[in-house]
Design a protein around this motif. Structure first.
Motif, PDB file in Angstrom:
ATOM      1  N   LYS A  28     -42.745  51.955   8.385  1.00 35.50           N
ATOM      2  CA  LYS A  28     -42.188  50.568   9.211  1.00 35.50           C
ATOM      3  C   LYS A  28     -43.231  49.324   8.685  1.00 35.50           C
ATOM      4  N   ALA A  29     -44.611  49.709   9.031  1.00 36.35           N
ATOM      5  CA  ALA A  29     -45.655  48.659   8.832  1.00 36.35           C
ATOM      6  C   ALA A  29     -45.681  48.429   7.270  1.00 36.35           C
ATOM      7  N   ILE A  30     -45.507  49.317   6.362  1.00 33.95           N
ATOM      8  CA  ILE A  30     -45.434  49.057   4.877  1.00 33.95           C
ATOM      9  C   ILE A  30     -44.291  48.134   4.528  1.00 33.95           C
ATOM     10  N   ILE A  31     -43.156  48.449   4.965  1.00 38.06           N
ATOM     11  CA  ILE A  31     -41.840  47.679   4.783  1.00 38.06           C
ATOM     12  C   ILE A  31     -41.965  46.226   5.105  1.00 38.06           C
ATOM     13  N   PHE A  45     -32.052  44.089  -0.547  1.00 40.75           N
ATOM     14  CA  PHE A  45     -31.675  44.721   0.579  1.00 40.75           C
ATOM     15  C   PHE A  45     -30.642  43.868   1.390  1.00 40.75           C
ATOM     16  N   LYS A  46     -29.354  44.229   1.288  1.00 35.25           N
ATOM     17  CA  LYS A  46     -28.184  43.471   1.911  1.00 35.25           C
ATOM     18  C   LYS A  46     -28.507  43.428   3.348  1.00 35.25           C
ATOM     19  N   HIS A  47     -29.169  44.482   4.115  1.00 36.13           N
ATOM     20  CA  HIS A  47     -29.137  44.198   5.266  1.00 36.13           C
ATOM     21  C   HIS A  47     -30.233  43.282   5.936  1.00 36.13           C
ATOM     22  N   PHE A  48     -31.298  42.917   4.999  1.00 33.92           N
ATOM     23  CA  PHE A  48     -32.459  42.096   5.392  1.00 33.92           C
ATOM     24  C   PHE A  48     -32.475  40.739   4.842  1.00 33.92           C
ATOM     25  N   LYS A  49     -31.258  40.296   4.425  1.00 33.26           N
ATOM     26  CA  LYS A  49     -31.207  38.981   3.660  1.00 33.26           C
ATOM     27  C   LYS A  49     -31.324  38.119   4.546  1.00 33.26           C
ATOM     28  N   ARG A  54     -41.080  37.971  11.226  1.00 32.82           N
ATOM     29  CA  ARG A  54     -41.597  39.227  11.468  1.00 32.82           C
ATOM     30  C   ARG A  54     -41.010  39.950  12.699  1.00 32.82           C
ATOM     31  N   VAL A  55     -40.774  39.050  13.663  1.00 35.64           N
ATOM     32  CA  VAL A  55     -40.187  39.752  14.995  1.00 35.64           C
ATOM     33  C   VAL A  55     -38.851  40.227  14.785  1.00 35.64           C
ATOM     34  N   GLU A  56     -38.077  39.630  13.673  1.00 37.52           N
ATOM     35  CA  GLU A  56     -36.796  40.153  13.413  1.00 37.52           C
ATOM     36  C   GLU A  56     -36.945  41.663  12.573  1.00 37.52           C
ATOM     37  N   LEU A  57     -37.707  41.512  11.793  1.00 42.78           N
ATOM     38  CA  LEU A  57     -38.094  42.683  10.970  1.00 42.78           C
ATOM     39  C   LEU A  57     -38.436  43.989  12.133  1.00 42.78           C
ATOM     40  N   ALA A  61     -33.689  48.211  12.907  1.00 44.28           N
ATOM     41  CA  ALA A  61     -33.605  49.518  12.748  1.00 44.28           C
ATOM     42  C   ALA A  61     -33.737  49.929  11.474  1.00 44.28           C
ATOM     43  N   ARG A  62     -32.957  49.357  10.422  1.00 41.11           N
ATOM     44  CA  ARG A  62     -32.958  49.643   9.084  1.00 41.11           C
ATOM     45  C   ARG A  62     -34.508  49.769   8.388  1.00 41.11           C
ATOM     46  N   VAL A  63     -35.371  48.817   9.009  1.00 40.53           N
ATOM     47  CA  VAL A  63     -36.797  48.582   8.313  1.00 40.53           C
ATOM     48  C   VAL A  63     -37.522  50.115   8.764  1.00 40.53           C
ATOM     49  N   LYS A  64     -37.243  50.641   9.816  1.00 47.39           N
ATOM     50  CA  LYS A  64     -37.613  51.758  10.167  1.00 47.39           C
ATOM     51  C   LYS A  64     -37.211  53.018   9.168  1.00 47.39           C
ATOM     52  N   VAL A  65     -35.942  52.788   8.899  1.00 49.48           N
ATOM     53  CA  VAL A  65     -35.157  53.953   8.234  1.00 49.48           C
ATOM     54  C   VAL A  65     -35.727  54.073   6.807  1.00 49.48           C
TER      55      VAL A  65
END
Length: 163
Positions: A28-31, A45-49, A54-57, A61-65
């Motif tokens: 997660k820290a890397i992403i 990443f369509k889910h991150f657009k 940083r708080v939202e990241l 949950a998809r950041v963790k995945v």
């Protein structure tokens, strides 16, 4: 893996054992760091657009995945360091999917590899020694060379490697 000495391999294995103990948080820290340092990478990443902070990241949950996927792929590579054919077997479908499905430029892997090193440096300070850092740079150089060759040629031309 050709340019890696036995000391390099041991540096990587010893260090990786510690990092992989907390694979989810480290991934997660890397992403998050990748997206903070290189926001242009988020377009793949369509889910991150629409994530803007940083708080939202941190909450996504998809950041963790995705971080876990990165860590699992690296773990397979570390476990296969003595068998370039196995590494090719790990990287080929990953490269193919990123190139053909996700349309991710190969230079993004270089950004990811540099981000990983920066996360290690920041998180681990003095325990991420110059020797360990150099060993990781060698691994990432080999991986990037494979990926670059894959992107510019056919996957068949990548099967011969540094062994």
């Amino acid at each position: 893996m050709g340019i890696l000495t036995q000391d390099d391999k041991q540096n990587i294995r010893d260090f990786w054992a510690k990092v992989f103990e907390n694979a989810e948080d480290n991934g997660k820290a890397i992403i998050i760091r990748l997206f903070i340092d290189h926001p242009e990478a988020m377009k793949y990443f369509k889910h991150f657009k629409n994530v803007t902070s940083r708080v939202e990241l941190e909450k996504n949950a998809r950041v963790k995945v995705h971080g876990r996927r990165v860590m699992n792929a690296l773990n397979q590579i570390v476990e296969s360091m003595d068998d370039w054919g196995a590494v090719v077997g790990i990287l080929t479908p990953l490269a193919q999917k990123h190139k053909e499905v996700h349309k991710v430029g190969v230079h993004n892997f270089k950004l990811l590899f540099e981000t990983i090193i920066n996360v290690y440096k920041d998180a681990l300070g003095a325990s991420f020694t110059a020797s360990i850092c150099e060993s990781w740079r060698k691994v990432f150089k080999l991986l990037f060379e494979f990926l670059e060759t894959f992107y510019t040629n056919t996957s068949e031309s990548c099967k011969t490697g540094p062994l």
